[in-house]
Design a protein around this motif. Structure first.
Motif, PDB file in Angstrom:
ATOM      1  N   GLU A  89       0.841  -1.210   0.000  1.00 54.83           N
ATOM      2  CA  GLU A  89       0.000   0.000   0.000  1.00 54.83           C
ATOM      3  C   GLU A  89       0.872   1.255   0.000  1.00 54.83           C
ATOM      4  OE1 GLU A  89      -2.219  -2.085   3.366  1.00 54.83           O
ATOM      5  OE2 GLU A  89      -3.568  -0.437   2.918  1.00 54.83           O
ATOM      6  N   CYS A  91       3.901   1.507  -1.223  1.00 55.30           N
ATOM      7  CA  CYS A  91       4.495   1.661  -2.569  1.00 55.30           C
ATOM      8  C   CYS A  91       3.484   2.328  -3.496  1.00 55.30           C
ATOM      9  CB  CYS A  91       4.861   0.295  -3.160  1.00 55.30           C
ATOM     10  SG  CYS A  91       6.300  -0.447  -2.426  1.00 55.30           S
ATOM     11  N   HIS A  92       2.248   1.864  -3.460  1.00 59.55           N
ATOM     12  CA  HIS A  92       1.193   2.432  -4.304  1.00 59.55           C
ATOM     13  C   HIS A  92       1.056   3.923  -4.011  1.00 59.55           C
ATOM     14  CE1 HIS A  92      -2.822   3.261  -5.878  1.00 59.55           C
ATOM     15  NE2 HIS A  92      -2.746   2.122  -6.573  1.00 59.55           N
ATOM     16  N   TYR A  96       1.851   6.526  -6.914  1.00 60.11           N
ATOM     17  CA  TYR A  96       0.684   7.111  -7.599  1.00 60.11           C
ATOM     18  C   TYR A  96       0.016   8.242  -6.811  1.00 60.11           C
ATOM     19  CZ  TYR A  96       1.335   2.669 -10.029  1.00 60.11           C
ATOM     20  OH  TYR A  96       1.894   1.604 -10.690  1.00 60.11           O
ATOM     21  N   PRO A 100      -4.240   2.679  -2.088  1.00 57.95           N
ATOM     22  CA  PRO A 100      -5.195   1.929  -2.916  1.00 57.95           C
ATOM     23  C   PRO A 100      -6.400   1.482  -2.098  1.00 57.95           C
ATOM     24  CG  PRO A 100      -3.399   0.492  -2.217  1.00 57.95           C
ATOM     25  CD  PRO A 100      -3.093   1.860  -1.659  1.00 57.95           C
ATOM     26  N   GLY A 104      -7.620  -2.182  -5.656  1.00 53.64           N
ATOM     27  CA  GLY A 104      -6.380  -1.566  -6.147  1.00 53.64           C
ATOM     28  C   GLY A 104      -5.161  -2.217  -5.513  1.00 53.64           C
ATOM     29  N   LYS A 105      -5.270  -2.524  -4.232  1.00 55.10           N
ATOM     30  CA  LYS A 105      -4.146  -3.159  -3.531  1.00 55.10           C
ATOM     31  C   LYS A 105      -3.878  -4.560  -4.087  1.00 55.10           C
ATOM     32  CE  LYS A 105      -2.681  -4.832   0.926  1.00 55.10           C
ATOM     33  NZ  LYS A 105      -2.901  -4.944   2.349  1.00 55.10           N
ATOM     34  N   PHE A 108      -2.352  -4.212  -7.573  1.00 53.17           N
ATOM     35  CA  PHE A 108      -0.971  -3.713  -7.531  1.00 53.17           C
ATOM     36  C   PHE A 108      -0.025  -4.811  -7.012  1.00 53.17           C
ATOM     37  CE2 PHE A 108       2.573  -1.597  -5.340  1.00 53.17           C
ATOM     38  CZ  PHE A 108       3.098  -0.892  -6.402  1.00 53.17           C
ATOM     39  N   SER A 109      -0.451  -5.493  -5.937  1.00 55.38           N
ATOM     40  CA  SER A 109       0.393  -6.556  -5.367  1.00 55.38           C
ATOM     41  C   SER A 109       0.609  -7.657  -6.398  1.00 55.38           C
ATOM     42  CB  SER A 109      -0.248  -7.178  -4.123  1.00 55.38           C
ATOM     43  OG  SER A 109      -0.528  -6.174  -3.196  1.00 55.38           O
ATOM     44  N   GLU A 163       6.646   3.424 -15.984  1.00 58.97           N
ATOM     45  CA  GLU A 163       5.784   2.662 -15.076  1.00 58.97           C
ATOM     46  C   GLU A 163       6.280   1.225 -14.935  1.00 58.97           C
ATOM     47  OE1 GLU A 163       2.035   3.235 -14.253  1.00 58.97           O
ATOM     48  OE2 GLU A 163       1.896   1.215 -13.402  1.00 58.97           O
TER      49      GLU A 163
END
Ligand code: ACO
Length: 436
Positions: A89, A91-92, A96, A100, A104-105, A108-109, A163
């Motif tokens: 979370e 890192c997100h 960004y 998240p 979203g988490k 992303f993970s 990205e």
């Protein structure tokens, strides 16, 4: 940037005309005097070695209030992130700008997990190193070498490249650090396992062997995850500024992050966790708690060259909030492993107490920084001392890449080119070799 209500006026005692300089306001923190046109207007540079008063960039990622001892990632206090969120979370958030939601988490993970393997060639590259090479020497090489493997993500002007390079770097750092470790101990590399968390997978790649099953200990997993979160970013520190300066030439992200790894290695920066633990070992060997007084005397003697490692910070003039959280984690990990009476932890606590009461440290506002306790936690987990800074590099990668991408996306970004005050020889002619 938002103009402040006031302006700065710079005047000179020799009668040269004074100049007006704009002042800008951030959302929090000190205002900045804009000196970009100073050279054009006056033919003068400013002088600030060590960047004591110079903001090299504007940034919206991390904010430190050194007097309060406050650290915010994108506005969120580090205490809340370390307690209520995990590293993915975080890192997100850093990459960004927002935490998240649950989906979203998960996404992303998953994305990070799908990039944890490195090219098989990487192990042959690793084989070129001596088995006793320092892990940071290996990491500087391996991270730089990634650019040779991922040609499809090296164009910094392409947002998709930026990205995917960010995801690859975050995903592959644990694999590379674990490979560097396995290489030095002569054990087979362990491939990443996709059903594990980011921290759990790192523990698996570090400590599992192909011979028997490995169970991730959830307390150690959580502790490692917290170490990663606490080290994820820290504003415009030496290694982050290195990444920005290196990246400002337009070099690829892997090369820029390798420069950050090299900078982090130094004992005044990321190398302090290794140096702090070695210091504790030395005091312990010399007699332990009884020798603290003698050691502190040495630290206070400017001619001894001895510093209290893990103490002091350029920005924090109060307790480093990460050190408090790390001390808490340290207690949890030692309790889990039945090491409550760990002599180094006891020594560290005693040393901290004595230093915090000593006039030398009080007057200079020197407090423990994150590295004072992180070494004890890592050692208890089983991470060898020379690998500590590599673990720091792993965690800081997200901050480096978030800052690099922020710089590239900034319309005001230019190649970094500091000026100098030249005090060497003026022009002179080369004499024939026999006359020198
Ligand atoms: N032990 C003894 N004295 C210290 C220490 C220390 N750890 N740190 C600073 N001081 C003294 C300095 O000698 C100086 O004294 P003076 O005013 O009498 O000359 C004064 O405190 C101010 O210190 P500076 O070195 O000017 O502060 P600076 O901001 O340049 O340095 C640094 C900060 C490099 C972190 C320094 O405190 C240090 O070397 N600490 C030990 C290494 C360390 O723990 N680094 C980790 C930093 S955190 C990180 O990278 C994660």
């Amino acid at each position: 940037m938002k103009l402040a209500d006031n302006k700065a006026t710079l005047s000179f005692s020799n009668g040269s005309p004074s100049v007006e300089l704009p002042v800008y306001k951030g959302t929090i923190g000190p205002d900045v005097v804009d000196i970009r046109k100073l050279y054009a207007q006056t033919g003068m540079f400013t002088y600030d070695p060590g960047f004591l008063s110079t903001a090299a960039t504007q940034s919206a990622i991390t904010y430190i209030d050194g007097d309060k001892g406050e650290l915010l990632y994108r506005g969120y206090p580090i205490e809340q992130l370390a307690t209520d969120c995990d590293f993915m979370e975080t890192c997100h958030l850093l990459l960004y700008g927002e935490l998240p939601n649950a989906k979203g988490k998960k996404d992303f993970s998953r994305l990070v997990t799908m990039h944890t393997m490195v090219n098989e060639q990487m192990q042959f590259f690793l084989r070129g190193f001596r088995r006793d090479a320092h892990p940071m020497a290996i990491m500087t090489g391996l991270v730089g070498a990634l650019s040779a493997f991922y040609h499809d993500s090296t164009d910094i002007n392409n947002p998709q490249h930026r990205e995917i390079a960010a995801i690859r770097l975050i995903a592959k750092m644990p694999t590379l650090v674990a490979m560097a470790y396995k290489y030095t101990v002569g054990q087979p590399y362990m491939y990443p396992k996709n059903d594990l968390s980011y921290a759990g997978n790192f523990l698996h790649m570090m400590f599992a062997t192909p011979c028997e099953p490995y169970e991730v200990n959830p307390v150690l997993e959580r502790a490692l995850d917290r170490i990663f979160t606490l080290h994820a970013d820290h504003e415009q520190n030496a290694s982050t500024s290195t990444v920005r300066l290196c990246g400002s030439s337009g070099t690829n992200p892997f090369a820029a992050i390798a420069a950050g790894v090299a900078c982090l290695w130094g004992p005044a920066h990321g190398g302090a966790n290794e140096a702090a633990l070695n210091m504790l070992h030395d005091i312990q060997k010399a007699g332990g708690v009884e020798k603290i007084g003698e050691f502190i005397k040495q630290v206070k003697d400017k001619n001894s060259g001895v510093k209290l490692m893990g103490f002091g910070h350029r920005v924090y003039k109060n307790y480093d909030p990460r050190a408090k959280l790390m001390q808490e984690t340290c207690k949890e990990v030692l309790a889990e492993l039945g090491l409550e009476n760990d002599p180094l932890f006891k020594l560290a606590m005693a040393l901290e107490k004595i230093a915090l009461e000593d006039e030398y440290f009080v007057s200079r506002k020197l407090y423990p920084n994150v590295d004072f306790y992180s070494g004890i936690v890592q050692r208890a987990i089983g991470i060898p001392v020379p690998l500590f800074t590599a673990v720091f590099a792993l965690a800081r990668t997200v901050g480096w890449i978030a800052q690099l991408n922020e710089m590239i996306g900034d319309p005001e970004y230019k190649i970094g080119r500091p000026r100098q005050l030249f005090d060497g020889s003026v022009r002179r002619d080369v004499a024939p070799i026999d006359n020198r």
